[in-house]
Design a protein around this motif. Structure first.
Motif, PDB file in Angstrom:
ATOM      1  N   ALA A 136       5.324  -5.342   9.695  1.00 50.54           N
ATOM      2  CA  ALA A 136       4.023  -5.643   9.078  1.00 50.54           C
ATOM      3  C   ALA A 136       2.925  -5.634  10.137  1.00 50.54           C
ATOM      4  N   HIS A 151       5.770  -1.287  -1.635  1.00 49.96           N
ATOM      5  CA  HIS A 151       6.119  -2.702  -1.731  1.00 49.96           C
ATOM      6  C   HIS A 151       7.604  -2.892  -2.044  1.00 49.96           C
ATOM      7  N   GLY A 158       0.308  -7.593  -0.112  1.00 48.97           N
ATOM      8  CA  GLY A 158       0.511  -6.178  -0.413  1.00 48.97           C
ATOM      9  C   GLY A 158      -0.099  -5.326   0.697  1.00 48.97           C
ATOM     10  N   ASP A 159      -0.179  -4.047   0.445  1.00 58.37           N
ATOM     11  CA  ASP A 159      -0.691  -3.105   1.445  1.00 58.37           C
ATOM     12  C   ASP A 159      -2.100  -3.486   1.937  1.00 58.37           C
ATOM     13  N   PHE A 194       4.140  -8.653   4.835  1.00 57.64           N
ATOM     14  CA  PHE A 194       4.329  -7.573   3.864  1.00 57.64           C
ATOM     15  C   PHE A 194       5.685  -6.905   4.085  1.00 57.64           C
ATOM     16  N   ASP A 230      -2.122  -6.765   3.903  1.00 66.39           N
ATOM     17  CA  ASP A 230      -1.530  -6.550   5.231  1.00 66.39           C
ATOM     18  C   ASP A 230      -2.558  -5.949   6.190  1.00 66.39           C
TER      19      ASP A 230
END
Ligand code: URA
Ligand code: SF4
Length: 220
Positions: free
Chosen positions: A42, A118, A64-65, A105, A68
């Motif tokens: 992460a 994810h 989530g993306d 993440f 992060d």
């Protein structure tokens, strides 16, 4: 004979959690957590955000993306939906303390530079990360916790938690050793993925209205 435990049984954030200090101290310490392997891939720790004296705490799954990359919880699509639903239920999103059961993440990636997908954190990672959530709960002392989906539910209420069985009810349970009122509901990402998105959204807002009603009641 001594039984040697597999290393993964020893994943825990415990040694990284400071024994005193407020949310700022916690957040700084969490940035250096190596309690489980998720920190390796992460970008950064995504700690909770919001006022330390919030009456309402919301617990999601993991960043989530977008979270992060930005280092803040619920700033991506699920967060947008959550804020809209909170406002519709009469709750000011800025007054809530928002956090996640897991602070890094977890994702899979077919190849470098490909999209990061994810991956749901497991019980082991949620358990490892639990000391951060417990410390946040101890400082914020929320009147109510809204539990967003299965990962948060299992982290707070145990592995037998089933969101479909308890959503919209108001259990009062021991969580992290303190009596706590909770409102379990679905995760906003589940609303985004639902076939009947409008119906799922209405159900979500209905549960948040239950939370709003409880918050407006005076403390006993
Ligand atoms: N989903 C979560 O559970 N938490 C976030 O912070 C973002 C998406
Ligand atoms: Fe620490 Fe939690 Fe990150 Fe694991 S997910 S490294 S326990 S902050």
């Amino acid at each position: 004979m001594a039984v040697t435990k597999a290393p993964e049984d020893r994943y825990t954030a415990e040694p990284f959690v400071p024994g005193h200090g407020g949310l700022t101290a916690l957040r700084e310490a969490a940035a250096r957590c190596r309690g489980c392997p998720l920190h390796r891939d992460a970008t950064q720790t995504v700690f909770g955000a919001g006022p330390a004296d919030a009456e309402l705490m919301l617990v999601g799954e993991q960043p989530g993306d977008q979270e992060d990359r930005q280092g803040e919880p619920f700033v991506g699509p699920a967060g947008k939906l959550l804020d809209r639903a909170l406002a519709e239920a009469g709750i000011d999103p800025g007054e809530a303390y928002v956090t996640n059961a897991v602070k890094h993440f977890k994702f899979t990636q077919a190849e470098p530079r490909k999209r990061r997908i994810h991956k749901a954190p497991g019980l082991r990672e949620a358990a490892a990360c639990g000391p951060w959530l417990a410390a946040e709960q101890a400082i914020v002392e929320p009147k109510l916790i809204v539990v967003l989906g299965a990962t948060a539910g299992k982290a707070l209420l145990g592995s037998s938690f089933r969101v479909g069985q308890v959503r919209g009810t108001v259990p009062e349970e021991e969580t992290h050793g303190r009596p706590q009122r909770l409102v379990p509901t679905v995760h906003p990402s589940a609303v985004l993925r639902a076939d009947d998105r409008e119906g799922a959204y209405r159900g979500f807002v209905r549960d948040l209205r239950t939370a709003a009603r409880l918050l407006s009641q005076r403390s006993p």
